[in-house]
Design an enzyme around this catalytic site. Structure first.
Site, PDB file in Angstrom:
ATOM      1  N   ARG A   1       1.931   8.828 -43.144  1.00 46.92           N
ATOM      2  CA  ARG A   1       3.309   8.907 -44.821  1.00 46.92           C
ATOM      3  C   ARG A   1       3.257   7.401 -44.768  1.00 46.92           C
ATOM      4  NH1 ARG A   1       9.520   8.819 -43.942  1.00 46.92           N
ATOM      5  NH2 ARG A   1      10.701   9.782 -46.045  1.00 46.92           N
ATOM      6  N   ILE A  14      10.195   8.516 -51.919  1.00 45.09           N
ATOM      7  CA  ILE A  14       9.670   9.038 -50.933  1.00 45.09           C
ATOM      8  C   ILE A  14      10.747  10.317 -50.184  1.00 45.09           C
ATOM      9  CG2 ILE A  14       8.579   7.918 -48.974  1.00 45.09           C
ATOM     10  CD1 ILE A  14       6.435   9.108 -48.769  1.00 45.09           C
ATOM     11  N   SER A  15      10.707  11.252 -50.327  1.00 41.80           N
ATOM     12  CA  SER A  15      11.037  12.567 -49.778  1.00 41.80           C
ATOM     13  C   SER A  15      11.310  12.240 -48.221  1.00 41.80           C
ATOM     14  CB  SER A  15      11.592  14.086 -50.481  1.00 41.80           C
ATOM     15  OG  SER A  15      11.031  13.751 -51.839  1.00 41.80           O
ATOM     16  N   GLN A  16      12.256  12.588 -47.673  1.00 40.40           N
ATOM     17  CA  GLN A  16      12.380  12.802 -46.372  1.00 40.40           C
ATOM     18  C   GLN A  16      11.967  13.310 -45.758  1.00 40.40           C
ATOM     19  OE1 GLN A  16      16.641  14.313 -45.518  1.00 40.40           O
ATOM     20  NE2 GLN A  16      16.678  13.705 -43.299  1.00 40.40           N
ATOM     21  N   PRO A  17      10.977  13.664 -44.354  1.00 42.47           N
ATOM     22  CA  PRO A  17      10.109  14.319 -44.321  1.00 42.47           C
ATOM     23  C   PRO A  17      10.835  15.342 -43.724  1.00 42.47           C
ATOM     24  CG  PRO A  17      10.042  11.641 -42.757  1.00 42.47           C
ATOM     25  CD  PRO A  17      11.106  11.934 -43.560  1.00 42.47           C
TER      26      PRO A  17
END
Ligand code: SAH
Length: 666
Positions: free
Chosen positions: A35, A61-64
């Site tokens: 990431r 960027i989205s949360q994992p």
């Protein structure tokens, strides 16, 4: 950072598995994709935090965990054809590419699309294809898809996407009208015209912007769009009208501006702008006008776009105060040339000489409106309390200690607070400010001037704490906070100097022109010029400045070295080009007092205007430096210099040998 693989494994275990994601394919993919490679460098260390992170252009960027949840909900088995809407950084596309056969991903912001594509290629994802475009309409060419995933929230499920699903395929999309919360829904195409919809989770995404999504937020409002395409002949008439009604002058020193100055001299506030942060003529003209307003019209202080404690050193010097010299160098932070230059020095020296003839109460002050000096302000508050109230100084040291770890680079504080890696210091700094204000009567009897200084520094710390914290979310809130702070400071000064006081402001056009008359308003941004107009009406007078070409002091990047750059000639049809074509090297154009004139009417058609800040990037001139505006509504008067020169910055060496009290410090 070689501990990344370990952090990644831990992230999968603690943030994803523990929350119930079971698919081995998904977990393996999440264990594999780095990431950090999808983040701007300064955020890489936070790559495995349990949070979305800003990328650029206001996107995230989205949360994992959310990525894992969504990919799992697509129920992939391997080898499928997948469409993603909202490539963003490209991270989720990489996760999908670990499982699917081919991933098609669409991104509406060109820069992001480009970056994502090259990053994915560099990482070896040969099965991902990136398209720059509006994803609400899908990517018809490669349809039908086994699965579609939308990484941005829309008002409803776009029809185009449903029809690009294969029968049996799944579409995952956040929907809802509240921008702060959406429902993640899964739409399964069960037949040619049949769909089944299920709710999966409550989520929060950036808006899906497009034909079948939300309208773009930053669209230029109707009022700022050119009303009609003006024929060249109309511009030629306008140029003539400018040349005809402008007051041309030969030089800054000899310009006869008396009757105009008499008219504006009764204002409570005169705001003087600049079209760049590094042009000699703008400083010298403001110097000239300021002197006249002080001498002939009794203005009480000058407040500039600089930090309070730094400007305070100048203030002590020009008002002949007896304070010990401060321990730090004034205006030492980037961009130093804005205040450490020969033009400012000349003005400061004049002000000191002028003030020498007056008693203290009549001396003209010099103050800073800006809020970047978090740590110097802390030092100033502590120093003050050490003298007047040592017990409170102890409390203050403890409270401000909360911010100490970030001293080297306050922006890192915002980052840490954002990711939850560090608690915020909001309460501490607010309490400190309240305490000092509450002790007003005790403290002010020592010395009102110094009390003002202490309160102002404490207020600056409180606002700067917030400023640095929210800087990471994007520009609008932090811009407004900064201009609110400037306005609050200006009002504090007006009150301090008394009901008859009058102030002069020096700041960039973008702060002092009315934001309502520019593109800023469509971003929800306001500024000190707008706030002054709202509060003081006609008693606030703003003067914009402009130039066509020459040189300017600016950097190429934030914190970069000072360069003397060539100013590109203004682009066709811009306000600057019109002024240039008037073929008058320098002039003053009054805008407020002649509302029905041909020139004001002609200029009231919205056009592009140029702004150069501390950074100048001529290679992306149009995108980086031009914005849509209505000049006559933005300013009450406009001062033009067709050809301008960079300010003369001085370096520390030049200051050596000067007396210790010299305000800039050595
Ligand atoms: N999947 C991304 C998350 C990106 S956030 C990642 O892992 O980094 C959502 C993205 O959707 C933003 O980059 C935004 O610009 C983009 N977006 C919004 N509306 C869009 C549209 N109509 N078409 C394509 N992309 C869109």
């Amino acid at each position: 950072m070689n501990n990344m693989p370990d952090l990644r494994l831990r992230m999968v275990e603690r943030q994803i598995e523990s929350r119930g994601v079971r698919s081995k394919l998904v977990l393996d993919a999440m264990r594999k994709v780095p990431r950090e490679a999808f983040l701007p460098e300064h955020l890489q260390e936070f790559a495995y935090e349990d949070t979305p992170l800003p990328i650029s252009d206001g996107q995230t960027i989205s949360q994992p965990y959310i990525v894992a949840l969504m990919v799992e909900a697509l129920a992939l088995e391997g080898g499928e054809r997948v469409l993603e809407i909202g490539a963003g950084s490209g991270y989720a596309a990489a996760v999908l590419a670990e499982i699917a056969g081919e991933v098609y991903t669409v991104e509406r912001i060109g820069q992001l699309a480009e970056k994502a594509a090259s990053r994915l290629a560099d990482l070896g994802y040969g099965n991902v294809f990136v398209l720059h475009g509006d994803g609400t309409q899908g990517w018809l060419e490669h349809a039908p898809y086994d699965a579609i995933v939308v990484a941005a929230g829309g008002p409803q499920v776009p029809e185009s996407l449903k029809t690009q699903l294969r029968v049996g395929g799944r579409l995952l999309i956040p929907v809802g009208i509240d921008p702060r919360a959406q429902e993640l829904v899964r739409v399964t195409r069960t037949g040619e015209d049949e769909y089944r919809t299920e709710d999966i989770a409550d989520v929060r995404f950036v808006p899906l912007v497009g034909a079948e999504g939300w309208a773009p937020e930053r669209e230029i409002p109707e009022a700022l769009q050119p009303r009609r395409r003006r024929p060249d002949s109309a511009d030629a008439e306008l140029v003539k009208a400018i040349a005809g009604s402008a007051d041309s002058f030969e030089s800054i020193d000899t310009a006869n501006l008396d009757s105009w100055l008499d008219r504006i001299g009764g204002s409570r506030i005169v705001l003087m702008g600049e079209a760049t942060h590094g042009t000699s003529e703008f400083y010298r003209m403001r110097d000239r006008l300021t002197r006249e307003l002080i001498v002939k019209h009794g203005f009480s202080f000058v407040a500039v776009e600089a930090d309070w404690p730094d400007a305070a050193r100048i203030d002590h010097y020009i008002r002949h105060f007896e304070y010990p010299p401060s321990e730090w160098t004034a205006f030492a932070r980037f961009p130093t040339w804005m205040w450490r230059n020969a033009e400012v020095r000349a003005f400061v020296d004049w002000l000191r000489t002028h003030n020498a003839d007056f008693e203290l109460e009549k001396r003209v002050g010099f103050h800073g409106l800006d809020l970047y000096s978090l740590y110097n302000s802390i030092r100033s508050v502590l120093k003050y309390l050490d003298e007047v109230d040592p017990a409170s100084a102890k409390v203050a040291r403890e409270r401000y200690g909360c911010l100490t770890p970030w001293q080297g680079d306050p922006a890192t504080y915002g980052r840490a607070a954002l990711t939850g890696a560090y608690r915020t210091c909001e309460e501490e700094v607010a309490r400190m400010l309240m305490d000092i204000i509450q002790k007003r009567t005790d403290y002010a009897q020592h010395d009102g001037e110094r009390f003002l200084d202490a309160v102002q520094n404490a207020r600056l710390v409180a606002n700067a704490e917030q400023y640095y914290r929210i800087m990471y979310y994007g520009s609008r809130a932090s811009w407004n906070l900064r201009d609110d702070h400037m306005f609050e400071t200006l009002k504090t000064l007006l009150a301090f100097y008394g009901s008859e006081s009058k102030g002069i402001v020096w700041a960039h056009n973008s702060h002092i022109g009315d934001a309502e008359a520019t593109e800023m308003s469509s971003r929800g941004e306001h500024n000190i010029g707008h706030l002054c107009r709202r509060e003081f009406g006609e008693a606030s007078y703003s003067i914009g400045f402009g130039t066509n070409s020459g040189t300017v002091a600016a950097a190429s990047d934030w914190d970069g070295p000072l360069e003397i750059k060539i100013v590109q000639p203004a682009i066709p049809r811009s306000y600057e080009r019109l002024c240039h074509e008037a073929e008058t090297p320098s002039f003053l154009l009054e805008l407020r007092d002649q509302p029905a004139s041909a020139v004001v009417e002609g200029l009231s058609d919205p056009r592009l205007e140029r702004a150069i800040g501390v950074i100048y990037r001529p290679d992306t001139e149009l995108a980086s430096h031009y914005f849509q505006a209505i000049l006559p509504r933005q300013f009450d008067a406009y001062i033009w210099f067709d050809h301008t020169n960079a300010v003369a910055p001085f370096d520390t060496l030049e200051l050596q040998g000067l007396p210790d009290t010299y305000p800039f410090g050595v």
